[in-house]
Design a protein around this motif. Structure first.
Motif, mmCIF file in Angstrom:
data_model
loop_
_atom_site.group_PDB
_atom_site.id
_atom_site.type_symbol
_atom_site.label_atom_id
_atom_site.label_comp_id
_atom_site.label_asym_id
_atom_site.label_seq_id
_atom_site.Cartn_x
_atom_site.Cartn_y
_atom_site.Cartn_z
ATOM 1 N N GLY A 1 0.842 -1.178 0.000
ATOM 2 C CA GLY A 1 0.000 0.000 0.000
ATOM 3 C C GLY A 1 0.884 1.236 0.000
ATOM 4 N N LEU A 2 0.437 2.282 -0.681
ATOM 5 C CA LEU A 2 1.269 3.487 -0.797
ATOM 6 C C LEU A 2 1.138 4.335 0.463
ATOM 7 N N ARG A 3 1.972 4.002 1.435
ATOM 8 C CA ARG A 3 2.083 4.774 2.681
ATOM 9 C C ARG A 3 3.537 4.725 3.130
ATOM 10 N N GLN A 4 3.907 5.694 3.956
ATOM 11 C CA GLN A 4 5.329 5.909 4.239
ATOM 12 C C GLN A 4 5.995 4.732 4.915
ATOM 13 N N VAL A 5 5.275 4.012 5.781
ATOM 14 C CA VAL A 5 5.903 2.910 6.498
ATOM 15 C C VAL A 5 6.350 1.798 5.546
ATOM 16 N N LYS A 6 5.735 1.722 4.352
ATOM 17 C CA LYS A 6 6.136 0.722 3.362
ATOM 18 C C LYS A 6 7.322 1.190 2.520
ATOM 19 N N ASP A 7 7.628 2.465 2.569
ATOM 20 C CA ASP A 7 8.821 3.049 1.932
ATOM 21 C C ASP A 7 9.037 2.592 0.479
ATOM 22 N N PRO A 8 8.026 2.728 -0.381
ATOM 23 C CA PRO A 8 8.154 2.219 -1.752
ATOM 24 C C PRO A 8 9.212 2.928 -2.593
ATOM 25 N N LEU A 9 9.645 4.127 -2.162
ATOM 26 C CA LEU A 9 10.647 4.858 -2.940
ATOM 27 C C LEU A 9 12.085 4.551 -2.507
ATOM 28 N N VAL B 1 3.149 -2.282 -7.009
ATOM 29 C CA VAL B 1 1.725 -2.585 -7.144
ATOM 30 C C VAL B 1 1.060 -2.432 -5.785
ATOM 31 N N GLY B 2 -0.011 -1.643 -5.724
ATOM 32 C CA GLY B 2 -0.717 -1.552 -4.451
ATOM 33 C C GLY B 2 -1.720 -0.435 -4.390
ATOM 34 N N PRO B 3 -2.564 -0.461 -3.362
ATOM 35 C CA PRO B 3 -3.617 0.548 -3.209
ATOM 36 C C PRO B 3 -3.060 1.898 -2.767
ATOM 37 N N GLU B 4 -3.786 2.950 -3.095
ATOM 38 C CA GLU B 4 -3.395 4.315 -2.738
ATOM 39 C C GLU B 4 -3.929 4.632 -1.341
ATOM 40 N N VAL B 5 -3.184 4.250 -0.321
ATOM 41 C CA VAL B 5 -3.645 4.364 1.062
ATOM 42 C C VAL B 5 -3.576 5.801 1.567
ATOM 43 N N ASP B 6 -2.450 6.455 1.339
ATOM 44 C CA ASP B 6 -2.219 7.837 1.801
ATOM 45 C C ASP B 6 -2.217 8.753 0.577
ATOM 46 N N ARG C 1 -1.982 0.291 -10.115
ATOM 47 C CA ARG C 1 -2.928 0.195 -9.002
ATOM 48 C C ARG C 1 -3.064 -1.246 -8.552
ATOM 49 N N GLU C 2 -3.703 -1.410 -7.400
ATOM 50 C CA GLU C 2 -3.891 -2.747 -6.837
ATOM 51 C C GLU C 2 -4.656 -3.653 -7.802
ATOM 52 N N MET C 3 -4.447 -4.946 -7.653
ATOM 53 C CA MET C 3 -5.055 -5.941 -8.523
ATOM 54 C C MET C 3 -5.813 -6.956 -7.679
ATOM 55 N N ALA C 4 -6.725 -7.675 -8.312
ATOM 56 C CA ALA C 4 -7.401 -8.774 -7.642
ATOM 57 C C ALA C 4 -6.351 -9.776 -7.169
ATOM 58 N N ARG C 5 -6.586 -10.400 -6.022
ATOM 59 C CA ARG C 5 -5.574 -11.254 -5.402
ATOM 60 C C ARG C 5 -5.119 -12.372 -6.331
ATOM 61 N N GLU C 6 -6.076 -13.043 -6.973
ATOM 62 C CA GLU C 6 -5.686 -14.162 -7.836
ATOM 63 C C GLU C 6 -4.901 -13.687 -9.053
ATOM 64 N N ASP C 7 -5.232 -12.485 -9.583
ATOM 65 C CA ASP C 7 -4.467 -11.942 -10.706
ATOM 66 C C ASP C 7 -3.056 -11.551 -10.261
ATOM 67 N N LEU C 8 -2.975 -10.963 -9.073
ATOM 68 C CA LEU C 8 -1.664 -10.563 -8.553
ATOM 69 C C LEU C 8 -0.767 -11.782 -8.360
ATOM 70 N N HIS C 9 -1.348 -12.871 -7.891
ATOM 71 C CA HIS C 9 -0.549 -14.077 -7.697
ATOM 72 C C HIS C 9 -0.068 -14.658 -9.026
ATOM 73 N N ALA C 10 -0.877 -14.493 -10.064
ATOM 74 C CA ALA C 10 -0.434 -14.922 -11.399
ATOM 75 C C ALA C 10 0.761 -14.087 -11.846
#
Length: 323
Positions: free
Chosen positions: A150-158, A179-184, A205-214
């Motif tokens: 998820g796009l929030r600072q604790v995940k530090d995606p940058l 890949v992930g939801p826009e949390v912040d 943006r985030e994807m359905a779980r089964e698609d993401l696993h593919a």
């Protein structure tokens, strides 16, 4: 799923849907709720005391790693634990952290790792993912590193973006996709702006779980660059799907990733690039990590064990508070 399999009727609600204790109270009455379970000691747990129904909590990670440092939140969480029938930590180290902070709750904290279940098959295609990511190269020559968060600072995606981009400019076949939801919302704008001007890095943006696993099955490796973690489901799912993991060396990640055994741990962006290059040039290491990761998940993250544990804990909510 575990609770419904045991015959319970469950209602899932986002803690952010409630703005006041009275809204929670009205919801409990309207649905005739008999018990509650909260994920995250502060965000979810603070809503439950004082409503007359038994409840338990599951530590999320941010609550023990970050919120605990803030005096008022720490006090609120301690009061939640006074009333909770049980609390669940994903690791022994998380349990020890909680016990140090709130000694009065030490006898009600249980350890249960996240369970991983088999993921249903999907018809989602890798080429579709590459198109969405605007990667216009032959799939045969690509090495895609997937950062799921998820796009929030604790995940530090940058955290890895600049170092990865330098590597991409040397080797145009390597890409990192976040890949992930826009949390912040505010932080999301910062991430989008940075990624837009950074070669070799993409954001979708985030994807359905089964698609993401593919997608995970087809990527070269899954990456975790968080500042803190409770237990990363993305790491465990990658291991289960037989994909290598590169994770930032923090306590939550080191609890599930043993360096050079079940994955690779890095301490800074430069070390990440070195380890990623090493993984790409050492098929034997990749094979070893993948095999060990899959075996680790099967041994220690059984969904059946998780189901049994939560079945037992919920039975604690069915009796009197003295049980």
């Amino acid at each position: 799923d575990h609770l419904e399999a045991a015959g319970h009727v469950c209602i899932l609600k986002n803690a952010l849907d409630f703005e006041s204790p009275s809204e929670i109270s009205n919801f409990i009455k309207a649905e005739s709720l008999e018990a509650a379970m909260a994920l995250h000691l502060y965000r979810g747990g603070r809503l439950l005391p004082g409503h007359g129904i038994p409840f338990g909590i599951i530590f999320g990670g941010t609550d023990l790693n970050e919120d605990v440092k803030q005096g008022e939140k720490n006090k609120v969480m301690g009061k939640v634990l006074e009333e909770a029938r049980f609390a669940v930590a994903f690791t022994e180290s998380m349990k020890e952290t909680a016990q140090r902070q709130w000694p009065h709750a030490k006898d009600k904290i249980y350890v249960q790792s996240q369970g991983i279940a088999t993921v249903p098959n999907t018809t989602f295609h890798w080429d579709t993912f590459l198109q969405r990511s605007e990667i216009n190269q032959s799939a045969d020559n690509l090495h895609v590193f997937l950062l799921i968060c998820g796009l929030r600072q604790v995940k530090d995606p940058l955290y890895l973006v600049d170092a990865f981009s330098e590597w991409h400019q040397e080797e145009p076949s390597v890409y990192m996709v976040i890949v992930g939801p826009e949390v912040d919302p505010v932080f999301t704008r910062e991430v989008k702006a940075k990624v837009k001007r950074t070669p070799g890095v993409r954001l979708i943006r985030e994807m359905a779980r089964e698609d993401l696993h593919a997608v995970v099955k087809n990527c070269f490796a899954v990456v975790n660059s968080s500042v803190s973690e409770g237990m990363s489901a993305a790491i465990l799912e990658a291991m289960d799907l037989e994909v290598p993991v590169l994770a930032r060396n923090i306590p939550g990640n080191a609890a599930v990733v043993k360096h050079e055994v079940t994955g690779l741990l890095f301490s800074d962006p430069q070390e990440f690039v070195l380890l990623a290059k090493r993984l790409g040039g050492d098929p034997a290491l990749e094979k070893q990590i993948v095999a060990n990761g899959r075996e680790y998940v099967r041994m220690y993250h059984s969904w059946q064990v998780e189901r049994n544990t939560y079945g037992h804990l919920v039975r604690m909510l069915e009796g009197s508070s003295e049980d």
